[in-house]
Design a protein around this motif. Structure first.
Motif, PDB file in Angstrom:
ATOM      1  N   UNK A 199      20.420  -2.009  19.572  1.00 42.70           N
ATOM      2  CA  UNK A 199      20.301  -2.459  20.851  1.00 42.70           C
ATOM      3  C   UNK A 199      20.799  -4.093  20.906  1.00 42.70           C
ATOM      4  N   UNK A 200      20.443  -4.643  19.767  1.00 46.47           N
ATOM      5  CA  UNK A 200      20.640  -6.209  19.586  1.00 46.47           C
ATOM      6  C   UNK A 200      22.405  -6.164  19.789  1.00 46.47           C
ATOM      7  N   UNK A 201      23.107  -5.699  18.946  1.00 46.86           N
ATOM      8  CA  UNK A 201      24.461  -5.525  18.848  1.00 46.86           C
ATOM      9  C   UNK A 201      25.192  -5.313  20.126  1.00 46.86           C
ATOM     10  N   UNK A 202      24.559  -4.284  20.725  1.00 48.53           N
ATOM     11  CA  UNK A 202      25.004  -3.644  22.117  1.00 48.53           C
ATOM     12  C   UNK A 202      24.901  -4.882  23.139  1.00 48.53           C
ATOM     13  N   UNK A 203      23.565  -5.586  23.237  1.00 51.05           N
ATOM     14  CA  UNK A 203      23.560  -6.470  24.337  1.00 51.05           C
ATOM     15  C   UNK A 203      24.240  -7.704  24.361  1.00 51.05           C
ATOM     16  N   UNK A 221      28.998   0.285  18.754  1.00 49.43           N
ATOM     17  CA  UNK A 221      27.844  -0.286  18.013  1.00 49.43           C
ATOM     18  C   UNK A 221      26.846   0.628  17.566  1.00 49.43           C
ATOM     19  N   UNK A 222      26.726   1.742  18.189  1.00 42.85           N
ATOM     20  CA  UNK A 222      25.811   2.599  17.822  1.00 42.85           C
ATOM     21  C   UNK A 222      26.389   3.341  16.319  1.00 42.85           C
ATOM     22  N   UNK A 223      27.664   3.746  16.093  1.00 37.89           N
ATOM     23  CA  UNK A 223      28.214   4.389  14.974  1.00 37.89           C
ATOM     24  C   UNK A 223      28.259   3.288  13.863  1.00 37.89           C
ATOM     25  N   UNK A 224      28.469   2.031  14.230  1.00 40.94           N
ATOM     26  CA  UNK A 224      28.629   0.995  13.223  1.00 40.94           C
ATOM     27  C   UNK A 224      27.247   0.858  12.608  1.00 40.94           C
ATOM     28  N   UNK A 225      26.016   1.182  13.256  1.00 38.34           N
ATOM     29  CA  UNK A 225      24.723   0.933  12.778  1.00 38.34           C
ATOM     30  C   UNK A 225      24.238   2.308  12.200  1.00 38.34           C
ATOM     31  N   UNK A 245      26.904 -15.497  37.949  1.00 38.09           N
ATOM     32  CA  UNK A 245      26.321 -14.246  37.766  1.00 38.09           C
ATOM     33  C   UNK A 245      26.592 -13.957  36.261  1.00 38.09           C
ATOM     34  N   UNK A 246      27.708 -14.085  35.849  1.00 38.76           N
ATOM     35  CA  UNK A 246      28.117 -14.049  34.182  1.00 38.76           C
ATOM     36  C   UNK A 246      27.008 -14.749  33.278  1.00 38.76           C
ATOM     37  N   UNK A 247      27.017 -15.982  33.628  1.00 37.92           N
ATOM     38  CA  UNK A 247      26.302 -16.806  32.939  1.00 37.92           C
ATOM     39  C   UNK A 247      24.624 -16.154  32.869  1.00 37.92           C
ATOM     40  N   UNK A 248      24.147 -15.745  34.055  1.00 37.69           N
ATOM     41  CA  UNK A 248      22.828 -15.404  34.229  1.00 37.69           C
ATOM     42  C   UNK A 248      22.867 -14.081  33.324  1.00 37.69           C
ATOM     43  N   UNK A 249      23.699 -13.091  33.191  1.00 40.37           N
ATOM     44  CA  UNK A 249      23.802 -11.990  32.615  1.00 40.37           C
ATOM     45  C   UNK A 249      23.641 -12.026  30.977  1.00 40.37           C
ATOM     46  N   UNK A 250      24.648 -13.136  30.627  1.00 37.68           N
ATOM     47  CA  UNK A 250      24.759 -13.504  29.368  1.00 37.68           C
ATOM     48  C   UNK A 250      23.358 -14.037  28.788  1.00 37.68           C
ATOM     49  N   UNK A 251      22.625 -14.919  29.602  1.00 36.54           N
ATOM     50  CA  UNK A 251      21.308 -15.475  29.413  1.00 36.54           C
ATOM     51  C   UNK A 251      20.501 -14.385  29.024  1.00 36.54           C
ATOM     52  N   UNK A 252      20.492 -13.397  29.729  1.00 38.94           N
ATOM     53  CA  UNK A 252      19.563 -12.396  30.011  1.00 38.94           C
ATOM     54  C   UNK A 252      19.921 -11.530  28.331  1.00 38.94           C
ATOM     55  N   UNK A 253      21.240 -11.129  28.198  1.00 40.44           N
ATOM     56  CA  UNK A 253      21.448 -10.691  27.133  1.00 40.44           C
ATOM     57  C   UNK A 253      21.451 -11.089  25.754  1.00 40.44           C
ATOM     58  N   UNK A 254      21.387 -12.482  25.662  1.00 38.52           N
ATOM     59  CA  UNK A 254      21.478 -13.380  24.371  1.00 38.52           C
ATOM     60  C   UNK A 254      19.704 -13.466  24.238  1.00 38.52           C
ATOM     61  N   UNK A 305      36.489  -6.903  21.173  1.00 43.42           N
ATOM     62  CA  UNK A 305      35.657  -5.776  21.895  1.00 43.42           C
ATOM     63  C   UNK A 305      34.692  -6.622  22.782  1.00 43.42           C
ATOM     64  N   UNK A 306      33.995  -7.551  22.562  1.00 41.12           N
ATOM     65  CA  UNK A 306      33.149  -8.233  23.547  1.00 41.12           C
ATOM     66  C   UNK A 306      33.754  -8.967  24.363  1.00 41.12           C
ATOM     67  N   UNK A 307      34.796  -9.552  24.151  1.00 43.08           N
ATOM     68  CA  UNK A 307      35.611 -10.279  25.209  1.00 43.08           C
ATOM     69  C   UNK A 307      36.285  -9.283  26.101  1.00 43.08           C
ATOM     70  N   UNK A 308      36.754  -8.092  25.511  1.00 40.57           N
ATOM     71  CA  UNK A 308      37.202  -6.926  26.342  1.00 40.57           C
ATOM     72  C   UNK A 308      36.133  -6.402  27.492  1.00 40.57           C
ATOM     73  N   UNK A 309      35.201  -5.800  26.791  1.00 43.46           N
ATOM     74  CA  UNK A 309      33.978  -5.123  27.448  1.00 43.46           C
ATOM     75  C   UNK A 309      32.943  -5.962  28.168  1.00 43.46           C
ATOM     76  N   UNK A 310      32.658  -7.234  27.709  1.00 47.18           N
ATOM     77  CA  UNK A 310      31.685  -8.011  28.424  1.00 47.18           C
ATOM     78  C   UNK A 310      32.019  -8.073  30.040  1.00 47.18           C
ATOM     79  N   UNK A 311      33.067  -8.455  30.301  1.00 47.43           N
ATOM     80  CA  UNK A 311      33.358  -8.715  31.764  1.00 47.43           C
ATOM     81  C   UNK A 311      33.152  -7.370  32.292  1.00 47.43           C
ATOM     82  N   UNK A 312      33.786  -6.129  31.856  1.00 42.92           N
ATOM     83  CA  UNK A 312      33.074  -4.709  32.415  1.00 42.92           C
ATOM     84  C   UNK A 312      31.702  -4.897  32.850  1.00 42.92           C
TER      85      UNK A 312
END
Length: 434
Positions: free
Chosen positions: A61-65, A350-354, A93-102, A226-233
């Motif tokens: 969950x940590x790596x995913x968020x 992240x699931x398979x890598x953990x 909104x991107x900053x708010x979502x990032x704040x929540x995730x981190x 992958x974080x730069x690619x999928x984060x905007x999604x």
């Protein structure tokens, strides 16, 4: 009083609906907090972690968020450094979502270490040879950057903005936000990469081990990519969900299309790199360690070849094709499907890598060690989700998160009541007196 705090030009739901929503999500939050307190007061025996799994569901969950929160640093980089000015309408909104995730990631780590009062040890007694030390420092520093980026949004509240000090502070912080965006991108590059590097240097775990460039395994770069690619999604997907819940159009299509297009090309290039990495690992790295590809995917149906196909095919190739194709990307249904598949793909990575790393046998006498989390782990993993929903609800109600909302959703003014025509004959006008 509540109406005086709501941004000008927009409409919000009645207070009773808002409080009802907070109460429902708050109940889930309370359940997670109860499980968290159990883990803190009774210890990690509340979990199902064992000798095989020194870390498990929480770390996934940590790596995913952290990966999903990558939309904050990448959107900021695009807006402030590369000059994609259209993204100013979604950067809040991107900053708010990032704040929540981190903040959620830090909360998960506080639960995972078992004794949060000793969390400062990692800073004061730092192991300078550990990638996790770098992760701890960069993660904490970038959370501070996100907090600084979130503060001006808070200060733009309708009432706070009336205070001259807060108004000027918010304006001045906006002026230097490019500095924080560049700092955030730098910090994110290293902590995202180091999280991947931790898996890549596990020589005793052939499923994760990778060769690389100098001291950095390939996973170092793949995690950042992958974080730069999928984060905007994830940012776009949460924006779409917010629009559906509020029944409003919050961001113009050209902004969504631009960010989706960039995310599509990032996913496309990442998937090519991931395919090259997987091919080299399957044909050179793993055989060099005495393993074959079948050893990692045929021992149990839970980790069959299907999971590799789901990660790279459904979570990589398919969303990339949809998002880089203008007709498909501009279709709202196909776009949402691509965004959902992208979020699923990076979460599965992240699931398979953990977990798959830990489940795969590494000795001839070993068996597959599957992992089933306790309810306390499930509750504390859902806890950040409830916390995030509550923070989004409060921020959306009282802060000007979406600059285009008032323009896209004009408030209809009540028409004046028509004047009833009189039935009495008009009085004759008296002749004007000289």
């Amino acid at each position: 009083m509540d109406s005086a705090l709501i941004p000008k030009g927009v409409k919000r739901c009645p207070m009773w609906q808002f409080l009802l929503g907070l109460g429902i999500v708050g109940a889930v939050l309370a359940w997670g907090v109860y499980a968290m307190l159990l883990c803190w007061f009774k210890g990690l025996n509340q979990t199902n972690m064992n000798d095989y799994y020194g870390f498990a569901l929480w770390i996934w969950a940590d790596l995913a968020v952290i990966a999903l929160g990558g939309g904050a640093f990448f959107s900021g980089l695009l807006k402030y450094i590369f000059g994609k000015d259209e993204l100013k309408h979604i950067i809040n909104y991107a900053v708010l979502i990032g704040f929540i995730c981190y903040s959620s990631a830090l909360l998960i780590l506080a639960i995972d270490i078992g004794q949060p009062l000793r969390g400062w040890f990692i800073f004061w007694h730092a192991n300078v040879h550990s990638m996790l030390t770098e992760v701890a420092f960069c993660l904490s520093c970038y959370f501070s950057v996100l907090t600084i980026e979130y503060i001006p949004l808070i200060l733009e509240n309708r009432q706070l903005d009336k205070v001259p000090f807060f108004h000027n502070l918010s304006h001045n912080m906006h002026e230097i936000m490019a500095v924080f965006a560049a700092t955030g991108a730098f910090l994110s590059f290293f902590h995202q990469g180091s999280l991947g590097g931790v898996a890549g240097v596990l020589f005793g775990r052939p499923f994760a081990f990778r060769e690389g460039l100098l001291i950095w395994p390939w996973t170092f770069f793949l995690f950042t990519w992958s974080a730069a690619a999928y984060g905007p999604c994830f940012t776009l997907l949460i924006t779409w969900i917010t629009e559906k819940v509020t029944r409003k159009k919050l961001v113009k299509d050209n902004v969504v299309d631009l960010l989706a297009k960039i995310a599509g090309w990032m996913i496309f290039t990442y998937t090519i790199a991931k395919l090259c990495d997987t091919a080299r690992w399957a044909n050179i790295t793993a055989p060099g360690l005495g393993q074959t590809l079948a050893d990692f995917y045929t021992g149990t149906a839970f980790y069959g070849y299907w999971i590799l196909f789901a990660e790279i095919g459904l979570g990589g190739i398919l969303p990339a094709i949809i998002l880089i194709s203008p007709p498909l990307r501009k279709n709202p249904v196909w776009r949402v499907i691509a965004l959902f598949l992208g979020v699923m793909g990076v979460s599965l990575n992240r699931w398979v890598m953990v977990l798959q790393v830990m489940a795969t046998p590494v000795m001839p006498f070993d068996k597959w060690a599957l992992y089933y989390p306790s309810w306390q782990e499930v509750a504390t993993t859902i806890l950040p989700v409830a916390y995030g929903i509550i923070l989004i609800m409060i921020s959306y109600r009282y802060l000007p998160i979406f600059p285009q909302e008032a323009e896209l959703n004009p408030i209809e003014e009540e028409a004046p009541e028509p004047v009833e025509a009189t039935t009495e004959p008009a009085a004759e006008l008296e002749p004007a007196k000289a």
